[in-house]
Scaffold this active site. Structure first.
Site, PDB file in Angstrom:
ATOM      1  N   CYS A  30       0.822  -1.212   0.000  1.00 18.25           N
ATOM      2  CA  CYS A  30       0.000   0.000   0.000  1.00 18.25           C
ATOM      3  C   CYS A  30       0.864   1.274   0.000  1.00 18.25           C
ATOM      4  O   CYS A  30       1.605   1.512   0.954  1.00 18.25           O
ATOM      5  CB  CYS A  30      -0.909  -0.057   1.235  1.00 18.25           C
ATOM      6  SG  CYS A  30      -1.629   1.500   1.747  1.00 18.25           S
ATOM      7  N   CYS A  33       0.205   3.721   2.838  1.00 16.43           N
ATOM      8  CA  CYS A  33       0.724   3.148   4.086  1.00 16.43           C
ATOM      9  C   CYS A  33       2.212   3.454   4.226  1.00 16.43           C
ATOM     10  O   CYS A  33       2.685   3.821   5.307  1.00 16.43           O
ATOM     11  CB  CYS A  33       0.529   1.633   4.123  1.00 16.43           C
ATOM     12  SG  CYS A  33      -1.195   1.105   4.071  1.00 16.43           S
TER      13      CYS A  33
END
Length: 105
Positions: A30, A33
């Site tokens: 991600c 993230c």
């Protein structure tokens, strides 16, 4: 210190913690993230001794992610006394995460 939360230690480190806990529900693939990684590290240093700050990989711990209704990552959950006290979804400014943590303290 930044913690690594797993299904093996989640009960002891998060739910049974006497301190508030900020859990970064993330995935290695991600992008947002990864962007939030340094922010979480900074918060871990700033809150050392008063709030536990750590990460939980949703791919390795999908049962926990499902239990808390995590539909997108990153999702930040603030736990207090074993309960979710705040939830922040997405890549957000550090101040927004701090506000969620401070509210739970």
């Amino acid at each position: 210190m930044e913690y690594t939360f797993t299904k093996e230690n989640f009960q002891a480190e998060v739910l049974d913690s006497e301190q508030p806990v900020l859990v970064d529900m993330f995935a290695t693939w991600c992008g947002p993230c990864r962007m939030m990684g340094p922010v979480v590290e900074e918060l871990a240093k700033e809150y050392e001794g008063s709030v536990k700050v750590g990460k939980l990989d949703i791919d390795e711990n999908s049962d926990i992610a499902g239990q808390y209704g995590v539909m997108s990552v990153p999702t930040f959950l603030v736990f207090k006394n074993g309960q979710v006290a705040a939830k922040v979804v997405g890549a957000v400014p550090k101040e927004e995460l701090k506000a969620a943590v401070d509210k739970a303290r």
